[in-house]
Design a protein around this motif. Structure first.
Motif, PDB file in Angstrom:
ATOM      1  N   SER A   1       4.001  27.784 -48.610  1.00 32.10           N
ATOM      2  CA  SER A   1       3.842  27.744 -47.151  1.00 32.10           C
ATOM      3  C   SER A   1       4.531  28.930 -46.485  1.00 32.10           C
ATOM      4  N   LEU A   2       5.567  29.446 -47.141  1.00 36.16           N
ATOM      5  CA  LEU A   2       6.257  30.637 -46.632  1.00 36.16           C
ATOM      6  C   LEU A   2       5.602  31.925 -47.120  1.00 36.16           C
TER       7      LEU A   2
ATOM      8  N   GLU B   1       8.648  33.615 -55.334  1.00 35.16           N
ATOM      9  CA  GLU B   1       9.400  32.383 -55.508  1.00 35.16           C
ATOM     10  C   GLU B   1       8.539  31.294 -56.150  1.00 35.16           C
ATOM     11  N   VAL B   2       7.257  31.262 -55.817  1.00 34.58           N
ATOM     12  CA  VAL B   2       6.343  30.303 -56.458  1.00 34.58           C
ATOM     13  C   VAL B   2       6.311  30.547 -57.961  1.00 34.58           C
ATOM     14  N   ASP B   3       6.169  31.816 -58.346  1.00 37.41           N
ATOM     15  CA  ASP B   3       6.148  32.160 -59.776  1.00 37.41           C
ATOM     16  C   ASP B   3       7.475  31.814 -60.442  1.00 37.41           C
TER      17      ASP B   3
ATOM     18  N   LEU C   1      -1.624  24.706 -58.635  1.00 35.97           N
ATOM     19  CA  LEU C   1      -2.955  25.145 -58.202  1.00 35.97           C
ATOM     20  C   LEU C   1      -3.083  25.107 -56.681  1.00 35.97           C
ATOM     21  N   SER C   2      -2.539  24.075 -56.056  1.00 37.90           N
ATOM     22  CA  SER C   2      -2.565  23.979 -54.586  1.00 37.90           C
ATOM     23  C   SER C   2      -1.789  25.130 -53.962  1.00 37.90           C
ATOM     24  N   SER C   3      -0.648  25.459 -54.576  1.00 40.77           N
ATOM     25  CA  SER C   3       0.179  26.553 -54.055  1.00 40.77           C
ATOM     26  C   SER C   3      -0.549  27.888 -54.180  1.00 40.77           C
TER      27      SER C   3
END
Length: 508
Positions: A289-290, A295-297, A319-321
């Motif tokens: 969302s940011l 950071e997701v990885d 997958l959603s991210s």
């Protein structure tokens, strides 16, 4: 002291914030000695509901081996955690028949909760009514209250709260937390401050109380109110958990207070542990969302280093991210990894990619991907067909919309009406003056058990747009037990001036 322990046990079982783990059940990680034949391992191996836990218990006893209450309590906790309620209930019922096993109020509270989950509300109420008066204490009343909350029964819940108050059974935060959870789920946010006020008069709020209170401010996008609650929580020296910081981060993201959101996420990550895996999924979503791809990885790689295998739920979160970040290339890679590793065939995972394609108008890719999943042995669920239907709806391909919805309806025992979907389909049918499609959709909805006055009005507006008159409309409405309204009468009068439409073969 024993009563306090029983209340604490019930609180652990029925916390308003408690969520079933998203990790597939294996054998109760770390709960039982590996490789050793224990009663716990035998019971946990009962994967199929038709198998009986009582048979296992009897066989164990026949082998001359002892059965301790603490063993069974631990197994029941594991089974309940992974939603294997039938076997958990069988164990509870067997324990009640054993004279040498002394049950506490918390055990009866758990039993009641399992009855509600397996046999329904009426059976749970009967169980409570049949209990001796001495067992109708805080634990069992809280369990019954939890059942009312789960079944969205505010009148019964409020009545029970009053009864508990009269009998002096509101001595901990748990019942109040249940009521806050109920009002949150019903959108009755104005009732929450009064619950908190009463709670503070009678007992002390805990971290669950504050998390629910914060969620009410999150729903209202009230950053200032949330910060006041968070400050009070710290002043009272109540330790914030990862849920607290997750809620605060979400509030800050919505308010575009990005630096505060990042700080909240740092605190949140420090609170998440291996036992609370769902916290990592929340971190993935919030960092996405940011728009913080790095950071997701990092979080995903951290999860893979901590856990031997990712669950379907965790793949869904990743997958959603990625689709939220518009990185469909990496999403496809992660999906391929899931398809090769999982083997569950859970259609909710590919639905993430399918939804991305349809929302972005990429219907050819959606069709190709859908065909691939079928060839891979993944059975489409209702949501799959609805996603495809919405994609075709955006392309004004009404034949395919109705084909997909028809398949979707047939995949369900009972369809929960989606009024927004129905209105969206009829709006496009009316725009196209597609009376054949409108009649077909009416038949589908009738077969699904959902026909209303507004649906007939949508049908009539479609006929009006086409300049045609529908056949025996009043008689059909009467057969469907649909009451006419003012708009309905106006549309019938309007369409009666036109020639009859030629779709009589669809009228049943």
């Amino acid at each position: 002291m024993r009563k306090e322990l029983a209340i604490a046990a019930a609180a652990r079982y029925f916390s308003a914030e408690a969520e079933a783990s998203a990790i597939p059940f294996a054998s109760g990680p770390g709960a039982f000695e590996k490789g050793k034949d224990t009663l716990g391992r035998r019971l946990l191996k009962l994967i199929y509901p038709k198998r009986s836990a009582v048979v296992v218990l009897r066989k164990w006893a026949e082998e001359g081996k002892s059965i301790q209450k603490y063993q069974l309590s631990r197994v029941v906790r594991e089974l309940r955690k992974y939603k294997r309620f039938k076997h958990a209930l069988e164990i509870c019922e067997w324990m009640r028949t054993q004279e040498d096993i002394k049950l506490l109020p918390g055990d009866y509270a758990l039993h009641l909760d399992l009855i509600a989950k397996v046999r329904g509300l009426a059976s749970a109420e009967k169980f409570f009514e049949d209990l001796p008066e001495r067992l109708k204490g805080q634990s069992t009343c809280s369990a019954l209250l939890h059942t009312y909350v789960q079944n969205n029964l505010p009148i019964k819940a409020e009545s029970l709260m009053k009864e508990m108050s009269v009998n002096g059974l509101l001595r901990c935060s748990l019942p109040y937390n249940h009521m806050m959870s109920l009002y949150l789920s019903r959108g009755e946010l104005e009732k929450i401050p009064k619950v908190v006020e009463e709670l503070k008069r009678n007992t002390s709020p805990n971290e669950v109380t504050y998390n629910l209170w914060l969620r009410s401010y999150a729903v209202k996008d009230n950053t200032e109110g949330a910060e006041k609650v968070f400050l009070e929580m710290r002043t009272r020296k109540i330790a914030a958990d990862w849920v607290t910081y997750s809620t605060m981060a979400n509030i800050y993201i919505k308010a575009n207070l990005l630096e505060k959101a990042k700080e909240a996420l740092k605190e949140m990550e420090m609170k998440v542990t291996r036992k609370e895996r769902s916290g990592y999924c929340s971190l993935l979503s919030l960092h996405a969302s940011l728009s913080n791809r790095d950071e997701v990885d990092r979080i995903w790689n951290k999860m893979k280093s901590l856990f031997r295998k990712m669950s379907d739920f965790e793949y869904k979160c990743m997958l959603s991210s990625l689709t939220k970040l518009d990185d469909i290339k990496e999403a496809k890679n992660i999906y391929s990894e899931w398809e090769a590793m999982s083997g569950t065939g859970d259609s909710r995972v590919p639905n993430i990619l399918l939804a991305f394609y349809t929302k972005n108008g990429m219907m050819e890719k959606a069709e190709s991907f859908h065909e691939h999943t079928i060839q891979a042995g993944i059975k489409p669920c209702y949501t799959t067909w609805e996603i495809l239907a919405m994609g075709y709806l955006n392309k004004m391909n009404m034949g395919m919309v109705l084909d997909c919805l028809e398949k979707g309806f047939s995949s369900l025992e009972k369809w929960e009406p989606n009024k927004v979907l129905v209105q969206a389909v009829f709006t496009k049918l009316e725009k196209l003056a597609d009376i054949e499609g409108a009649e077909r959709f009416l038949v589908m909805l009738r077969n699904a058990g959902y026909v209303t006055t507004e649906i007939y009005n949508s049908l009539l507006r479609t006929y009006a747009k086409a300049g045609k008159m529908p056949l025996i409309i009043s008689e059909r409405m009467e057969t469907d037990n649909v009451q006419p309204n003012e708009e309905n009468q106006r549309l019938i009068k309007l369409t009666s001036r036109y020639c009859v439409g030629s779709v009589s073969t669809l009228i049943s």
